[in-house]
Design an enzyme around this catalytic site. Structure first.
Site, PDB file in Angstrom:
ATOM      1  N   HIS A 108       0.834  -1.199   0.000  1.00  4.05           N
ATOM      2  CA  HIS A 108       0.000   0.000   0.000  1.00  4.05           C
ATOM      3  C   HIS A 108       0.871   1.253   0.000  1.00  4.05           C
ATOM      4  CE1 HIS A 108       0.896   0.334   4.301  1.00  4.05           C
ATOM      5  NE2 HIS A 108       0.379   1.548   4.256  1.00  4.05           N
ATOM      6  N   SER A 130      21.541  -4.038  -2.174  1.00  5.10           N
ATOM      7  CA  SER A 130      21.248  -3.383  -0.894  1.00  5.10           C
ATOM      8  C   SER A 130      20.897  -1.914  -1.094  1.00  5.10           C
ATOM      9  CB  SER A 130      22.462  -3.480   0.026  1.00  5.10           C
ATOM     10  OG  SER A 130      22.717  -4.812   0.353  1.00  5.10           O
ATOM     11  N   THR A 159      10.550   0.277  -7.615  1.00  8.64           N
ATOM     12  CA  THR A 159       9.308   0.976  -7.955  1.00  8.64           C
ATOM     13  C   THR A 159       8.629   0.397  -9.188  1.00  8.64           C
ATOM     14  OG1 THR A 159      10.497   2.566  -9.329  1.00  8.64           O
ATOM     15  CG2 THR A 159      10.179   3.153  -7.006  1.00  8.64           C
TER      16      THR A 159
END
Length: 179
Positions: free
Chosen positions: A68, A112, A117
């Site tokens: 979310h 890392s 996205t």
């Protein structure tokens, strides 16, 4: 269960390092076999039923997996939600953040500190903020296959460990550690 017990359980989870996979699975998280989780992994508790993690995955310390995004809540009155699918044989590096609506393909490596996205195709190495392709898995493995090998026995022996460290200082090179 009493409220006091629930609060104590939640504090214990936080202090011992994050996600309780068994509880998340009861809430709908889908997890394959042979998952290794590092310390402090955070998996979206509220929308965990939108998250799938495949077989033979390694999710290292302090990784956050979100299904979310509440950035729209205050201004638009709603929270965006989306699926997260992590394929088989995926490695996710320390302090990575995986955002909603992301698929990570089989056999991929996430460096890392990355912020994922968008979708990561299978057999690729990605990193950065936002994460982007660094190289193919084959290129990455070829690059690292010629390094010197260190065994547990080498590292456990104080004299050999000192020699290894001295060699690093002279050659400034990476080495492989085999457990």
């Amino acid at each position: 269960m009493r409220i006091k017990d629930k609060i104590i359980d939640r504090i214990r989870e936080i202090l011992t390092g994050g996600a309780n996979i068994e509880k998340l699975k009861k809430r709908g998280l889908k997890v394959g076999n042979n998952l290794w989780l590092g310390y402090g992994v955070s998996i979206d508790w509220t929308f965990c039923e939108l998250i799938t993690i495949g077989n033979n995955c390694t999710i290292t310390s302090k990784v956050h997996i979100l299904a979310h995004d509440a950035s729209t809540k205050k201004h638009l009155g709603y929270t965006k939600i989306g699926r997260v699918n992590i394929g088989d044989n995926v490695f996710i590096g320390v302090s990575t953040i995986i955002l909603p609506n992301v698929q990570i393909g089989d056999n991929s490596i996430i460096a890392s500190g990355s912020v994922v996205t968008r979708n990561v195709p299978m057999n690729e190495v990605w990193g950065g903020n936002p994460a982007k392709k660094i190289c193919s898995l084959d290129e990455y493995l070829n690059k690292h296959s010629s390094q010197s090998v260190i065994t547990q026995e080498d590292w456990a022996d104080e004299n050999r460990r000192k020699n290894i460290i001295d060699s690093w200082e002279k050659n400034n090179s990476e080495m492989k550690y085999i457990e």
